[in-house]
Design a protein around this motif. Structure first.
Motif, PDB file in Angstrom:
ATOM      1  N   PHE A  29       0.814  -1.218   0.000  1.00 50.32           N
ATOM      2  CA  PHE A  29       0.000   0.000   0.000  1.00 50.32           C
ATOM      3  C   PHE A  29       0.851   1.273   0.000  1.00 50.32           C
ATOM      4  N   ARG A  30       1.883   1.305   0.815  1.00 49.17           N
ATOM      5  CA  ARG A  30       2.708   2.512   0.908  1.00 49.17           C
ATOM      6  C   ARG A  30       3.366   2.888  -0.421  1.00 49.17           C
ATOM      7  N   SER A  31       3.517   1.909  -1.286  1.00 50.22           N
ATOM      8  CA  SER A  31       4.167   2.130  -2.580  1.00 50.22           C
ATOM      9  C   SER A  31       3.167   2.307  -3.719  1.00 50.22           C
ATOM     10  N   SER A  32       1.904   2.392  -3.400  1.00 53.81           N
ATOM     11  CA  SER A  32       0.865   2.441  -4.422  1.00 53.81           C
ATOM     12  C   SER A  32       0.344   3.857  -4.640  1.00 53.81           C
ATOM     13  N   ALA A  33      -0.280   4.032  -5.773  1.00 54.56           N
ATOM     14  CA  ALA A  33      -1.045   5.250  -6.042  1.00 54.56           C
ATOM     15  C   ALA A  33      -2.521   4.912  -5.858  1.00 54.56           C
ATOM     16  N   VAL A  34      -3.270   5.834  -5.328  1.00 51.77           N
ATOM     17  CA  VAL A  34      -4.693   5.601  -5.102  1.00 51.77           C
ATOM     18  C   VAL A  34      -5.484   6.755  -5.680  1.00 51.77           C
ATOM     19  N   GLY A  35      -6.499   6.421  -6.424  1.00 49.95           N
ATOM     20  CA  GLY A  35      -7.329   7.443  -7.038  1.00 49.95           C
ATOM     21  C   GLY A  35      -8.776   7.320  -6.613  1.00 49.95           C
ATOM     22  N   SER A  62     -12.518  20.222 -12.346  1.00 49.33           N
ATOM     23  CA  SER A  62     -13.821  20.519 -11.763  1.00 49.33           C
ATOM     24  C   SER A  62     -13.823  20.529 -10.229  1.00 49.33           C
ATOM     25  N   VAL A  63     -12.794  19.946  -9.616  1.00 44.23           N
ATOM     26  CA  VAL A  63     -12.763  19.886  -8.149  1.00 44.23           C
ATOM     27  C   VAL A  63     -11.545  20.588  -7.572  1.00 44.23           C
ATOM     28  N   GLN A  64     -10.659  21.071  -8.432  1.00 49.94           N
ATOM     29  CA  GLN A  64      -9.444  21.754  -7.979  1.00 49.94           C
ATOM     30  C   GLN A  64      -9.802  22.901  -7.047  1.00 49.94           C
ATOM     31  N   GLY A  65      -9.159  22.949  -5.900  1.00 49.19           N
ATOM     32  CA  GLY A  65      -9.423  24.003  -4.940  1.00 49.19           C
ATOM     33  C   GLY A  65     -10.561  23.710  -3.984  1.00 49.19           C
ATOM     34  N   ARG A  66     -11.339  22.679  -4.259  1.00 55.45           N
ATOM     35  CA  ARG A  66     -12.458  22.319  -3.374  1.00 55.45           C
ATOM     36  C   ARG A  66     -12.232  20.976  -2.696  1.00 55.45           C
ATOM     37  N   PHE A  67     -11.578  20.065  -3.396  1.00 58.97           N
ATOM     38  CA  PHE A  67     -11.326  18.722  -2.874  1.00 58.97           C
ATOM     39  C   PHE A  67      -9.849  18.593  -2.502  1.00 58.97           C
ATOM     40  N   THR A  68      -9.606  17.811  -1.449  1.00 59.52           N
ATOM     41  CA  THR A  68      -8.235  17.513  -1.038  1.00 59.52           C
ATOM     42  C   THR A  68      -8.122  16.017  -0.762  1.00 59.52           C
ATOM     43  N   ILE A  69      -7.143  15.393  -1.388  1.00 58.65           N
ATOM     44  CA  ILE A  69      -6.905  13.968  -1.169  1.00 58.65           C
ATOM     45  C   ILE A  69      -5.692  13.811  -0.261  1.00 58.65           C
ATOM     46  N   PHE A  70      -5.762  12.875   0.655  1.00 61.86           N
ATOM     47  CA  PHE A  70      -4.613  12.611   1.524  1.00 61.86           C
ATOM     48  C   PHE A  70      -4.665  11.159   1.971  1.00 61.86           C
ATOM     49  N   ARG A  71      -3.531  10.687   2.447  1.00 62.40           N
ATOM     50  CA  ARG A  71      -3.445   9.277   2.800  1.00 62.40           C
ATOM     51  C   ARG A  71      -2.846   9.091   4.191  1.00 62.40           C
ATOM     52  N   ASP A  72      -3.248   7.987   4.807  1.00 70.84           N
ATOM     53  CA  ASP A  72      -2.675   7.551   6.080  1.00 70.84           C
ATOM     54  C   ASP A  72      -2.158   6.140   5.856  1.00 70.84           C
ATOM     55  N   ASP A  74      -0.377   4.256   7.672  1.00 70.70           N
ATOM     56  CA  ASP A  74      -0.478   3.354   8.839  1.00 70.70           C
ATOM     57  C   ASP A  74      -1.846   2.688   8.895  1.00 70.70           C
ATOM     58  N   LYS A  75      -2.847   3.349   8.360  1.00 68.07           N
ATOM     59  CA  LYS A  75      -4.201   2.793   8.341  1.00 68.07           C
ATOM     60  C   LYS A  75      -4.583   2.241   6.973  1.00 68.07           C
ATOM     61  N   SER A  76      -3.651   2.312   6.018  1.00 67.20           N
ATOM     62  CA  SER A  76      -3.929   1.862   4.640  1.00 67.20           C
ATOM     63  C   SER A  76      -5.228   2.468   4.126  1.00 67.20           C
ATOM     64  N   THR A  77      -5.345   3.744   4.323  1.00 66.98           N
ATOM     65  CA  THR A  77      -6.577   4.449   3.966  1.00 66.98           C
ATOM     66  C   THR A  77      -6.246   5.742   3.235  1.00 66.98           C
ATOM     67  N   VAL A  78      -7.043   6.026   2.229  1.00 69.35           N
ATOM     68  CA  VAL A  78      -6.940   7.293   1.506  1.00 69.35           C
ATOM     69  C   VAL A  78      -8.266   8.025   1.658  1.00 69.35           C
ATOM     70  N   TYR A  79      -8.189   9.297   1.902  1.00 69.63           N
ATOM     71  CA  TYR A  79      -9.371  10.115   2.114  1.00 69.63           C
ATOM     72  C   TYR A  79      -9.483  11.174   1.017  1.00 69.63           C
ATOM     73  N   VAL A  80     -10.692  11.635   0.805  1.00 66.91           N
ATOM     74  CA  VAL A  80     -10.878  12.830  -0.011  1.00 66.91           C
ATOM     75  C   VAL A  80     -11.843  13.739   0.757  1.00 66.91           C
ATOM     76  N   GLN A  81     -11.340  14.907   1.078  1.00 66.39           N
ATOM     77  CA  GLN A  81     -12.135  15.922   1.747  1.00 66.39           C
ATOM     78  C   GLN A  81     -12.791  16.786   0.679  1.00 66.39           C
ATOM     79  N   MET A  82     -14.091  16.827   0.678  1.00 66.78           N
ATOM     80  CA  MET A  82     -14.828  17.546  -0.345  1.00 66.78           C
ATOM     81  C   MET A  82     -15.517  18.750   0.303  1.00 66.78           C
TER      82      MET A  82
END
Length: 115
Positions: A29-35, A62-72, A74-82
């Motif tokens: 997971f740490r070496s992966s890209a997530v979309g 269409s989402v630039q400036g409104r959405f933020t993607i980030f990853r954790d 340690d939890k093998s989780t990717v989030y998107v804040q909208m």
């Protein structure tokens, strides 16, 4: 490898929502890209945001400036804040993991933005 998207729901225009993509069975997971992708009926699946292994972020115009993607990692989780959501953000959102030329996707979560 299994992916679980969660956090969808019904919100009003201007509201915020955070989606989570939890990945299991992926020691790489740490070496992966997530979309994060989204799809509405009759339309092609659209890449909303992607984060690489070194945390480089890419966004759809269409989402630039409104959405933020980030990853954790340690939890093998990717989030998107909208934030400042719009009715046109309404879609089924799902996530895809990419590693070594392979990719895995999971079930989506419905996001509905009312005007």
């Amino acid at each position: 490898v299994q992916l679980q998207a969660s956090g969808g729901g019904l919100v009003q225009a201007g509201d915020s929502l955070r989606l989570s993509c939890s990945v299991t069975g992926a020691a790489f997971f740490r070496s992966s890209a997530v979309g994060w992708y989204r799809q509405t009926p009759g339309k092609q699946r659209e890449l909303v945001a992607e984060i690489t292994a070194n945390s480089t972020e890419t966004y759809a115009d269409s989402v630039q400036g409104r959405f933020t993607i980030f990853r954790d990692n340690d939890k093998s989780t990717v989030y998107v804040q909208m934030n400042r959501m719009k009715p046109e953000d309404t879609a089924v959102y799902s996530c895809t993991v990419r590693f070594a030329g392979l990719h895995w996707s999971g079930q989506g979560t419905q996001v509905t933005v009312s005007s």
